[in-house]
Design a protein around this motif. Structure first.
Motif, PDB file in Angstrom:
ATOM      1  N   THR A 168       0.650  -0.905  -0.253  1.00  0.00           N
ATOM      2  CA  THR A 168      -0.036  -0.135   0.322  1.00  0.00           C
ATOM      3  C   THR A 168       0.910   0.833  -0.078  1.00  0.00           C
ATOM      4  O   THR A 168       0.784   1.633  -0.721  1.00  0.00           O
ATOM      5  CB  THR A 168      -0.532  -0.010   1.398  1.00  0.00           C
ATOM      6  OG1 THR A 168      -1.518  -1.022   1.007  1.00  0.00           O
ATOM      7  CG2 THR A 168      -2.146   0.918   1.511  1.00  0.00           C
ATOM      8  N   THR A 215       1.955  -0.540  -5.766  1.00  0.00           N
ATOM      9  CA  THR A 215       1.342  -0.418  -4.928  1.00  0.00           C
ATOM     10  C   THR A 215      -0.044   0.156  -5.498  1.00  0.00           C
ATOM     11  O   THR A 215      -0.790   0.787  -5.346  1.00  0.00           O
ATOM     12  CB  THR A 215       2.071   1.089  -4.688  1.00  0.00           C
ATOM     13  OG1 THR A 215       2.008   2.012  -5.553  1.00  0.00           O
ATOM     14  CG2 THR A 215       3.057   1.511  -3.533  1.00  0.00           C
ATOM     15  N   GLY A 245      -3.133  -0.671  -3.723  1.00  0.00           N
ATOM     16  CA  GLY A 245      -2.628  -1.309  -2.614  1.00  0.00           C
ATOM     17  C   GLY A 245      -3.773  -1.466  -1.705  1.00  0.00           C
ATOM     18  O   GLY A 245      -5.280  -1.747  -2.585  1.00  0.00           O
TER      19      GLY A 245
END
Length: 261
Positions: free
Chosen positions: A151, A177, A179
């Motif tokens: 994340t 990412t 996330g």
């Protein structure tokens, strides 16, 4: 339970979409995380539906705390919008999370990703389902062919998980990412291999142990157990789980974190 959970996250998702891209006001809570009217109204809806159907159960939610009955064996754990930062930015990678805990074990869970049109539900011994079709982790067995997700890279160092992350980063094909809840769902549905989430509250983690288990994968805390109360989890497909957790143990030790002096 599966049918109820699917219906619940579908309706909650529609509620959040009523505020999505609408420029809602963002407040900052005492823990410095954002909250909006969409978070609060969605949790109110979830609570009302659960208490109507299961009036004697406990409920814990991110926005309105805990309702606890001394005799209840089952607890519903709610995150109305996981990924509020994404939500307020108009990014579709947010979701509604529900975990159902009975006698200390997560027995069912659901994640609704309304802006993506995806609902994932799972119940013990009944499988994991994406929009009504049973789903599974993939069978990749080499880190060199795998996608590693997280994340927030800053939090990896902040919460002492960086030594393990650095080793995994060197070994995998690439990292992204993608996330919050979305990363765990990508693993559970076979679209990624590892989700490395260094800091989470129980409402962030609650659905994932059962979702990954029923999808044929694994969900660990950073100490190598499967607790949702250990401030972070790793979701991984079955083929890679031993190798990934060996790296975590070697680099982070029994406490699951290493902090520089």
């Amino acid at each position: 339970m599966l049918e109820f959970l699917d219906e619940l996250v579908e309706k909650a998702g529609r509620l959040t979409l009523g505020y999505y891209h609408m420029g809602v006001e963002v407040e900052t809570k005492s823990d410095m995380t954002p909250v909006t009217i969409a978070d609060r109204e969605t949790e109110k809806f979830l609570r009302s539906e659960i208490m109507r159907r299961f009036p004697d159960d406990n409920v814990i939610g991110e926005e309105y705390g805990e309702v606890k009955f001394s005799t209840a064996k089952r607890t519903w754990i709610l995150d109305p919008i996981d990924g509020t930062k994404s939500f307020v930015a108009g990014v579709p990678l947010y979701g509604t999370l529900i975990g159902v805990e009975e006698n200390g074990e997560i027995i069912a869970g659901a994640v609704g990703l309304p802006a993506l049109g995806e609902n994932v539900v799972a119940e013990r011994d009944k499988g994991c389902w994406l929009n009504g079709t049973q789903c599974h982790v993939n069978t990749k067995s080499k880190l060199s062919e795998s996608i590693l997700l997280t994340t927030d890279i800053v939090d990896i160092e902040k919460y002492g998980r960086k030594p393990a992350w650095d080793v995994l980063l060197e070994k995998v094909k690439y990292a992204r990412t993608w996330g919050d809840c979305y990363g765990h769902i990508l693993v559970a549905t076979g679209r990624a291999e590892i989700m490395f989430d260094p800091v989470m509250a129980i409402w962030d983690s609650a659905p994932f142990p059962i979702i990954l288990q029923e999808a044929g994968g694994r969900c660990y805390d950073f100490k190598g157990g499967n607790s949702i109360r250990e401030n972070g989890i790793i979701s991984v497909n079955q083929k890679l789980s031993d190798e990934v957790m060996q790296i975590v143990r070697e680099k982070l030790g029994e406490n699951g974190a290493v902090f520089n002096e």
